[in-house]
Motif scaffolding. Structure first.
Motif, PDB file in Angstrom:
ATOM      1  N   MET A 193       0.840  -1.201   0.000  1.00  0.00           N
ATOM      2  CA  MET A 193       0.000   0.000   0.000  1.00  0.00           C
ATOM      3  C   MET A 193       0.880   1.258   0.000  1.00  0.00           C
ATOM      4  O   MET A 193       0.555   2.263  -0.622  1.00  0.00           O
ATOM      5  CB  MET A 193      -0.941   0.028   1.221  1.00  0.00           C
ATOM      6  N   GLN A 194       2.031   1.171   0.696  1.00  0.00           N
ATOM      7  CA  GLN A 194       2.964   2.314   0.700  1.00  0.00           C
ATOM      8  C   GLN A 194       3.595   2.511  -0.681  1.00  0.00           C
ATOM      9  O   GLN A 194       3.824   3.643  -1.099  1.00  0.00           O
ATOM     10  CB  GLN A 194       4.036   2.115   1.760  1.00  0.00           C
ATOM     11  N   VAL A 195       3.854   1.413  -1.374  1.00  0.00           N
ATOM     12  CA  VAL A 195       4.376   1.510  -2.744  1.00  0.00           C
ATOM     13  C   VAL A 195       3.319   2.174  -3.639  1.00  0.00           C
ATOM     14  O   VAL A 195       3.630   3.061  -4.435  1.00  0.00           O
ATOM     15  CB  VAL A 195       4.766   0.114  -3.300  1.00  0.00           C
ATOM     16  N   TYR A 196       2.057   1.757  -3.494  1.00  0.00           N
ATOM     17  CA  TYR A 196       0.975   2.384  -4.268  1.00  0.00           C
ATOM     18  C   TYR A 196       0.953   3.900  -4.023  1.00  0.00           C
ATOM     19  O   TYR A 196       0.807   4.691  -4.949  1.00  0.00           O
ATOM     20  CB  TYR A 196      -0.380   1.795  -3.863  1.00  0.00           C
ATOM     21  N   ARG A 197       1.080   4.273  -2.749  1.00  0.00           N
ATOM     22  CA  ARG A 197       1.080   5.710  -2.413  1.00  0.00           C
ATOM     23  C   ARG A 197       2.270   6.410  -3.063  1.00  0.00           C
ATOM     24  O   ARG A 197       2.128   7.464  -3.676  1.00  0.00           O
ATOM     25  CB  ARG A 197       1.133   5.882  -0.883  1.00  0.00           C
ATOM     26  N   ASP A 198       3.428   5.787  -2.932  1.00  0.00           N
ATOM     27  CA  ASP A 198       4.652   6.389  -3.446  1.00  0.00           C
ATOM     28  C   ASP A 198       4.604   6.555  -4.975  1.00  0.00           C
ATOM     29  O   ASP A 198       4.967   7.612  -5.509  1.00  0.00           O
ATOM     30  CB  ASP A 198       5.828   5.492  -3.045  1.00  0.00           C
ATOM     31  N   ARG A 199       4.127   5.530  -5.670  1.00  0.00           N
ATOM     32  CA  ARG A 199       4.070   5.605  -7.138  1.00  0.00           C
ATOM     33  C   ARG A 199       3.032   6.631  -7.592  1.00  0.00           C
ATOM     34  O   ARG A 199       3.245   7.366  -8.559  1.00  0.00           O
ATOM     35  CB  ARG A 199       3.740   4.241  -7.764  1.00  0.00           C
ATOM     36  N   THR A 200       1.883   6.669  -6.897  1.00  0.00           N
ATOM     37  CA  THR A 200       0.857   7.672  -7.230  1.00  0.00           C
ATOM     38  C   THR A 200       1.449   9.070  -7.101  1.00  0.00           C
ATOM     39  O   THR A 200       1.335   9.887  -8.016  1.00  0.00           O
ATOM     40  CB  THR A 200      -0.362   7.535  -6.275  1.00  0.00           C
ATOM     41  N   CYS A 201       2.108   9.328  -5.958  1.00  0.00           N
ATOM     42  CA  CYS A 201       2.666  10.672  -5.718  1.00  0.00           C
ATOM     43  C   CYS A 201       3.747  11.002  -6.741  1.00  0.00           C
ATOM     44  O   CYS A 201       3.857  12.142  -7.195  1.00  0.00           O
ATOM     45  CB  CYS A 201       3.245  10.771  -4.311  1.00  0.00           C
ATOM     46  N   SER A 202       4.537   9.995  -7.094  1.00  0.00           N
ATOM     47  CA  SER A 202       5.618  10.237  -8.041  1.00  0.00           C
ATOM     48  C   SER A 202       5.080  10.751  -9.380  1.00  0.00           C
ATOM     49  O   SER A 202       5.717  11.573 -10.036  1.00  0.00           O
ATOM     50  CB  SER A 202       6.415   8.943  -8.215  1.00  0.00           C
ATOM     51  N   TYR A 203       3.887  10.293  -9.780  1.00  0.00           N
ATOM     52  CA  TYR A 203       3.333  10.730 -11.075  1.00  0.00           C
ATOM     53  C   TYR A 203       2.430  11.953 -10.964  1.00  0.00           C
ATOM     54  O   TYR A 203       2.412  12.772 -11.878  1.00  0.00           O
ATOM     55  CB  TYR A 203       2.606   9.569 -11.762  1.00  0.00           C
ATOM     56  N   THR A 204       1.697  12.088  -9.853  1.00  0.00           N
ATOM     57  CA  THR A 204       0.809  13.267  -9.747  1.00  0.00           C
ATOM     58  C   THR A 204       1.631  14.549  -9.718  1.00  0.00           C
ATOM     59  O   THR A 204       1.151  15.606 -10.115  1.00  0.00           O
ATOM     60  CB  THR A 204      -0.099  13.221  -8.495  1.00  0.00           C
ATOM     61  N   SER A 205       2.873  14.439  -9.233  1.00  0.00           N
ATOM     62  CA  SER A 205       3.688  15.658  -9.114  1.00  0.00           C
ATOM     63  C   SER A 205       4.296  16.065 -10.464  1.00  0.00           C
ATOM     64  O   SER A 205       4.917  17.111 -10.575  1.00  0.00           O
ATOM     65  CB  SER A 205       4.790  15.428  -8.075  1.00  0.00           C
ATOM     66  N   ARG A 206       4.135  15.242 -11.481  1.00  0.00           N
ATOM     67  CA  ARG A 206       4.760  15.577 -12.763  1.00  0.00           C
ATOM     68  C   ARG A 206       3.937  16.559 -13.581  1.00  0.00           C
ATOM     69  O   ARG A 206       2.705  16.565 -13.502  1.00  0.00           O
ATOM     70  CB  ARG A 206       4.982  14.321 -13.601  1.00  0.00           C
ATOM     71  N   GLU A 207       4.654  17.316 -14.374  1.00  0.00           N
ATOM     72  CA  GLU A 207       4.018  18.316 -15.224  1.00  0.00           C
ATOM     73  C   GLU A 207       3.054  17.654 -16.215  1.00  0.00           C
ATOM     74  O   GLU A 207       3.357  16.580 -16.748  1.00  0.00           O
ATOM     75  CB  GLU A 207       5.100  19.069 -15.988  1.00  0.00           C
ATOM     76  N   ASN A 208       1.919  18.283 -16.447  1.00  0.00           N
ATOM     77  CA  ASN A 208       0.944  17.830 -17.445  1.00  0.00           C
ATOM     78  C   ASN A 208       0.269  16.502 -17.138  1.00  0.00           C
ATOM     79  O   ASN A 208      -0.339  15.899 -18.015  1.00  0.00           O
ATOM     80  CB  ASN A 208       1.586  17.736 -18.845  1.00  0.00           C
ATOM     81  N   ILE A 209       0.417  16.008 -15.906  1.00  0.00           N
ATOM     82  CA  ILE A 209      -0.317  14.796 -15.540  1.00  0.00           C
ATOM     83  C   ILE A 209      -1.541  15.212 -14.722  1.00  0.00           C
ATOM     84  O   ILE A 209      -1.439  15.919 -13.730  1.00  0.00           O
ATOM     85  CB  ILE A 209       0.590  13.813 -14.751  1.00  0.00           C
ATOM     86  N   ARG A 210      -2.708  14.759 -15.171  1.00  0.00           N
ATOM     87  CA  ARG A 210      -3.959  15.172 -14.513  1.00  0.00           C
ATOM     88  C   ARG A 210      -4.613  14.029 -13.717  1.00  0.00           C
ATOM     89  O   ARG A 210      -5.441  14.253 -12.861  1.00  0.00           O
ATOM     90  CB  ARG A 210      -4.963  15.649 -15.582  1.00  0.00           C
ATOM     91  N   TYR A 211      -4.263  12.798 -14.036  1.00  0.00           N
ATOM     92  CA  TYR A 211      -4.899  11.686 -13.326  1.00  0.00           C
ATOM     93  C   TYR A 211      -3.974  10.474 -13.290  1.00  0.00           C
ATOM     94  O   TYR A 211      -3.283  10.183 -14.277  1.00  0.00           O
ATOM     95  CB  TYR A 211      -6.216  11.284 -14.006  1.00  0.00           C
ATOM     96  N   VAL A 212      -3.964   9.789 -12.157  1.00  0.00           N
ATOM     97  CA  VAL A 212      -3.202   8.549 -12.052  1.00  0.00           C
ATOM     98  C   VAL A 212      -4.182   7.405 -11.840  1.00  0.00           C
ATOM     99  O   VAL A 212      -4.913   7.372 -10.856  1.00  0.00           O
ATOM    100  CB  VAL A 212      -2.178   8.604 -10.896  1.00  0.00           C
ATOM    101  N   SER A 213      -4.234   6.516 -12.813  1.00  0.00           N
ATOM    102  CA  SER A 213      -5.116   5.352 -12.745  1.00  0.00           C
ATOM    103  C   SER A 213      -4.309   4.164 -12.230  1.00  0.00           C
ATOM    104  O   SER A 213      -3.335   3.757 -12.851  1.00  0.00           O
ATOM    105  CB  SER A 213      -5.663   5.063 -14.151  1.00  0.00           C
ATOM    106  N   LEU A 214      -4.699   3.648 -11.075  1.00  0.00           N
ATOM    107  CA  LEU A 214      -3.970   2.551 -10.431  1.00  0.00           C
ATOM    108  C   LEU A 214      -4.931   1.383 -10.259  1.00  0.00           C
ATOM    109  O   LEU A 214      -6.001   1.553  -9.670  1.00  0.00           O
ATOM    110  CB  LEU A 214      -3.448   3.041  -9.080  1.00  0.00           C
ATOM    111  N   PHE A 215      -4.580   0.239 -10.813  1.00  0.00           N
ATOM    112  CA  PHE A 215      -5.533  -0.871 -10.809  1.00  0.00           C
ATOM    113  C   PHE A 215      -4.823  -2.218 -10.894  1.00  0.00           C
ATOM    114  O   PHE A 215      -3.649  -2.285 -11.270  1.00  0.00           O
ATOM    115  CB  PHE A 215      -6.500  -0.730 -12.001  1.00  0.00           C
ATOM    116  N   LYS A 216      -5.577  -3.263 -10.541  1.00  0.00           N
ATOM    117  CA  LYS A 216      -5.059  -4.621 -10.701  1.00  0.00           C
ATOM    118  C   LYS A 216      -6.005  -5.436 -11.576  1.00  0.00           C
ATOM    119  O   LYS A 216      -7.221  -5.390 -11.392  1.00  0.00           O
ATOM    120  CB  LYS A 216      -4.922  -5.321  -9.342  1.00  0.00           C
ATOM    121  N   ASN A 217      -5.436  -6.144 -12.545  1.00  0.00           N
ATOM    122  CA  ASN A 217      -6.153  -7.169 -13.294  1.00  0.00           C
ATOM    123  C   ASN A 217      -5.605  -8.498 -12.790  1.00  0.00           C
ATOM    124  O   ASN A 217      -4.402  -8.737 -12.890  1.00  0.00           O
ATOM    125  CB  ASN A 217      -5.871  -7.081 -14.792  1.00  0.00           C
TER     126      ASN A 217
END
Ligand SMILES: [Zn+2]
Ligand SMILES: [Zn+2]
Length: 334
Positions: free
Chosen positions: A136-160
């Motif tokens: 769950m901490q990795v999920y948080r870390d990866r989400t934050c890593s991308y939301t902070s990037r320029e021109n990124i508006r949404y982070v879709s995180l999912f499992k198939n």
């Protein structure tokens, strides 16, 4: 019995058309044996690091490392790298163009794979509490890593999980797509939420906490089958605290999230015989009005012509009955 149910706060409907004779075992699908075999040529296994793109982040003993072209990190706990067949690219090669009023933008974005164990055949529900909270901490870390990037508006995180849920590789993993636009589904929800005085998800939490749809709860989260479930055994996991994204979650909150997620997956396994499933995080880090939620859906019914035609769903088991089976299992199933 059949009933048309309206969504909690959106103009969406589902039809509950129960076939009373159905037992949970009637929903069980043949266990695809997710993760049981096929490790010989698996790209995601520990030891096969050279066969994937360079990792974007490698988590090992609570620390983050990175690969270099000369040396790949070994003996990791979680490993993230760009998808081999990405849907979007940070350096898209297609130009922007417009023709006859039809528009196309370059396919900018990020598409990452999060491998959740170096061992082939592991299941999330068998993780220790320590391991699942680490994830769950990795999920948080990866989400934050991308939301902070320029021109990124949404982070879709999912499992198939499982072939019928869209997993092409039979090794425990999730995916993340960072998009340059806010998906209409979230934008529409947010528009409605902004018109309502109080957070509808906080209201749903209070409603479902004491409803017949409640499956499991701990100090921070509840798991329940939503009133207008889109399919059999759909489950939502919702936090007592109003947080809008994983980035707002404390370690304690994530520990409790991992715990309740594991409960639901265990129960799915026992009641439905290890069904293929998807889970998806719904979060908007830039909109404090939004309320983070995690949704799970076993893929045991088929979206066919009616669903494609109407955007509405027919569900053949009431959420109340589905909840009673899962709740009963969690009370007595250990
Ligand atoms: Zn593997
Ligand atoms: Zn809320």
């Amino acid at each position: 019995m059949s009933e048309i149910r309206k969504h909690y706060f959106l103009s969406e409907y589902c039809i509950i058309a129960e076939e009373r004779s159905k037992r949970p075992s009637d929903f069980a699908v043949a266990d695809e044996g997710r993760g049981k075999n096929g490790s010989e040529s698996c790209l995601f296994c520990g030891g096969a690091e050279e066969n994937t793109p360079l990792a974007t982040a490698v988590y090992k003993n609570g620390k983050i490392y990175s690969d270099t072209p000369e040396k790949r990190v070994r003996n990791w706990d979680f490993r993230c790298f760009p998808n081999l067949y990405p849907a979007l690219s940070p350096v898209p090669d297609s130009p922007k163009h417009e023709e006859n009023g039809l528009q196309a933008e370059p396919g900018y974005g990020f598409h990452e794979v999060i491998v959740e164990s170096p061992l082939h055949g592991r299941r999330l529900e068998d993780f220790s509490n320590f391991e699942i909270s680490g994830l769950m901490q990795v999920y948080r870390d990866r989400t934050c890593s991308y939301t902070s990037r320029e021109n990124i508006r949404y982070v879709s995180l999912f499992k198939n999980s499982g072939e019928k849920a869209g997993a092409s590789i039979n090794h425990l993993h999730s995916q993340l797509l960072a998009l340059p636009f806010c998906p209409p589904l979230l934008a529409r929800e947010l528009k409605v939420i902004r018109k309502i005085e109080k957070c509808p998800y906080c209201a749903i939490f209070n409603l479902e906490k004491t409803s017949s749809r409640l499956i499991s709860e701990n100090s921070e989260w509840i798991a329940f089958t939503p009133y207008s479930s889109m399919g059999p055994f759909e489950v939502w996991i919702l936090s007592r605290k109003h947080v809008s994204s994983l980035g707002d979650c404390s370690d304690e909150l994530l520990f409790a999230l991992g715990h309740i997620l594991k409960d639901i997956l265990k129960s799915y396994g026992r009641v439905l015989g290890n069904p293929p499933f998807n889970y998806m995080f719904y979060q908007l880090s830039e909109a404090p009005e939004y309320h983070l939620n995690l949704r799970l859906l076993p893929r045991i019914s088929i979206n066919a012509g009616f669903e494609l035609n109407t955007g509405s769903y027919i569900n053949t088991i009431s959420p109340e009955r589905a909840a009673s089976y899962l709740r009963e299992d969690l009370t007595h199933g250990e």
